[in-house]
Design an enzyme around this catalytic site. Structure first.
Site, PDB file in Angstrom:
ATOM      1  CG  HIS A 239      -0.449   0.297   2.533  1.00 21.38           C
ATOM      2  ND1 HIS A 239      -0.332   1.576   3.031  1.00 21.38           N
ATOM      3  CD2 HIS A 239      -0.014  -0.538   3.513  1.00 21.38           C
ATOM      4  CE1 HIS A 239       0.127   1.523   4.272  1.00 21.38           C
ATOM      5  NE2 HIS A 239       0.339   0.261   4.577  1.00 21.38           N
TER       6      HIS A 239
ATOM      7  CG  ASP B  42       2.215   1.662   7.944  1.00 14.88           C
ATOM      8  OD1 ASP B  42       1.360   1.965   8.801  1.00 14.88           O
ATOM      9  OD2 ASP B  42       1.967   1.001   6.925  1.00 14.88           O
TER      10      ASP B  42
ATOM     11  CD  GLU C  46      -3.133  -1.085   5.067  1.00 14.16           C
ATOM     12  OE1 GLU C  46      -2.839   0.063   5.466  1.00 14.16           O
ATOM     13  OE2 GLU C  46      -3.150  -2.069   5.817  1.00 14.16           O
TER      14      GLU C  46
ATOM     15  CG  ASP D 233      18.831  -8.090  -1.512  1.00 14.32           C
ATOM     16  OD1 ASP D 233      19.803  -7.896  -0.749  1.00 14.32           O
ATOM     17  OD2 ASP D 233      18.631  -7.380  -2.520  1.00 14.32           O
TER      18      ASP D 233
HETATM   19  N1  DTR Z   1      -2.104  -2.917   9.090  1.00 16.33           N
HETATM   20  C1  DTR Z   1      -0.771  -2.405   8.762  1.00 16.33           C
HETATM   21  C2  DTR Z   1       0.240  -2.675   9.837  1.00 16.33           C
HETATM   22  C3  DTR Z   1       0.255  -4.071  10.278  1.00 16.33           C
HETATM   23  C4  DTR Z   1      -0.070  -4.474  11.522  1.00 16.33           C
HETATM   24  N2  DTR Z   1       0.123  -5.827  11.587  1.00 16.33           N
HETATM   25  C5  DTR Z   1       0.549  -6.269  10.393  1.00 16.33           C
HETATM   26  C6  DTR Z   1       0.886  -7.542   9.943  1.00 16.33           C
HETATM   27  C7  DTR Z   1       1.261  -7.712   8.632  1.00 16.33           C
HETATM   28  C8  DTR Z   1       1.324  -6.636   7.783  1.00 16.33           C
HETATM   29  C9  DTR Z   1       1.001  -5.336   8.227  1.00 16.33           C
HETATM   30  C10 DTR Z   1       0.624  -5.190   9.538  1.00 16.33           C
HETATM   31  C11 DTR Z   1      -0.849  -0.926   8.578  1.00 16.33           C
HETATM   32  O1  DTR Z   1      -1.033  -0.208   9.576  1.00 16.33           O
HETATM   33  O2  DTR Z   1      -0.697  -0.490   7.433  1.00 16.33           O
HETATM   34 ZN    ZN Z   2      -0.538   1.643   8.884  1.00 10.96          ZN
HETATM   35 ZN    ZN Z   3       0.883  -0.524   6.380  1.00 16.31          ZN
HETATM   36 CA    CA Z   4      20.432  -5.805  -1.649  1.00 10.69          CA
END
Ligand code: DTR
Ligand code: ZN
Ligand code: ZN
Ligand code: CA
Length: 315
Positions: A123, A135, A169, A304
């Protein structure tokens, strides 16, 4: 509404024309024991350069890259321009969420069997409270640099490669769910696997592998075994990122994660290093999720591993 514009075709003013993939060997990759091409190393400097651009975009747009805001669309335009220039066929898919227009970016690498589509995605949106560099600039930049590595290598896999950057997302997997729901059943069944990368550069990193599809999980675990890095099964995220709509539609899914607000244990610190008793990412969903909020080693290893899986699963 779908706007399909391919990079080269756009230059010729032709919309969404499939491009002829010129011949030529898979440059930059060496054959593995089975004779298949091996993935190239993904330069972490290239991944970090994308993060610097995403940080600049957030800084110039109210400090975030959130759904429905200028920073999100500017992020998408940055990624799309790189892919168009590299020869991908890109499509911008529009949707509405919370009264604002959202966008997914889909990039197809011309060639390969379109009855067997291997997808890698992340995302691209942040929360409204910060720039969202870990993130999920980290996943977005790694997927972008891997796609660019495919182009640099002029990789010609057996299967068709498709890369995706999802909108909204953070509002509840809106963009990825819109995408999968917009596909016909036939086109959904053509997706042989979806690989998700959401938070792969956490500053106090863990190395977590999704355990949804055994074959995809093994592919990632083989990579980390090969570099001597232990992994754990990802237990925090069932349903919490963009792989969930694909899994619900029956598509095999997998992915990587370096942790969010949960705390690293002493046992985890003993095998991975870092700081026991502290969150994997103490800037999760905060204004401090900037380019300083990245562990370069984790970002490099996961980039990678991403490329390794794309090559392995598409050959
Ligand atoms: N929901 C995602 C962050 C997140 C929290 N637990 C997981 C596990 C696997 C992938 C992502 C995440 C966010 O805040 O975008
Ligand atoms: Zn997030
Ligand atoms: Zn995220
Ligand atoms: Ca690399």
């Amino acid at each position: 509404m779908k706007l399909s514009v391919s990079g080269r075709a756009a230059a010729a003013g032709v919309v969404a024309a499939a491009m002829l993939v010129t011949g030529g060997s898979v440059a930059g990759a060496s054959p593995t024991a089975q004779g298949a091409a091996a993935a190239p190393d993904i330069p972490v400097a290239g991944v970090k350069a994308h993060l610097t651009q995403l940080q600049s975009i957030a800084t110039a747009n109210g400090g975030n890259r959130a759904h429905g805001r200028a920073g999100y669309r500017a992020s998408l335009d940055y990624v799309k321009a790189k892919l168009d220039a590299a020869g991908f066929t890109t499509t911008v898919q529009q949707f509405t969420a919370s009264g604002r227009t959202g966008y997914n970016l889909i990039a197809d690498w011309p060639g390969g069997d379109t009855n067997q589509v291997v997808m890698a995605g992340s995302h691209l949106d942040s929360v409204s409270s910060g720039p969202g560099i870990n993130d999920n600039g980290s996943g977005s930049a790694a997927v972008l640099e891997t796609a660019l590595a495919v182009a640099r290598a002029q990789y010609k896999p057996t299967k068709h490669l498709r890369f995706a950057w999802w909108g909204a997302e953070e509002l509840g997997l809106v963009g990825s769910r819109h995408y999968i729901n917009s596909l016909s059943a036939a086109n959904r069944s053509r997706i042989s696997g979806y690989l998700n990368f959401d938070m792969i550069g956490s500053p106090n990193p863990g190395y977590f592998v999704y355990d949804d599809d055994p074959a995809i999980e093994k592919t990632f675990k083989d990579y980390f075994t090969g570099i001597g890095v232990p992994t754990e099964i990802e237990t925090e995220g069932d349903g919490r990122s963009d792989h969930a709509p694909f899994k619900s539609a029956g598509v095999p899914v997998g992915g990587l994660f370096t942790g969010a607000s949960r705390t690293k244990t002493a046992a985890q610190a003993a095998k991975w290093g870092g700081r026991a008793g502290q969150a994997f990412d103490r800037c999760y969903h905060s204004s401090c999720d900037t380019t300083a909020n990245i562990d370069d080693t984790a970002l490099d290893r996961n980039s990678d591993a991403l490329a390794y899986a794309v090559w392995e699963l598409s050959e």
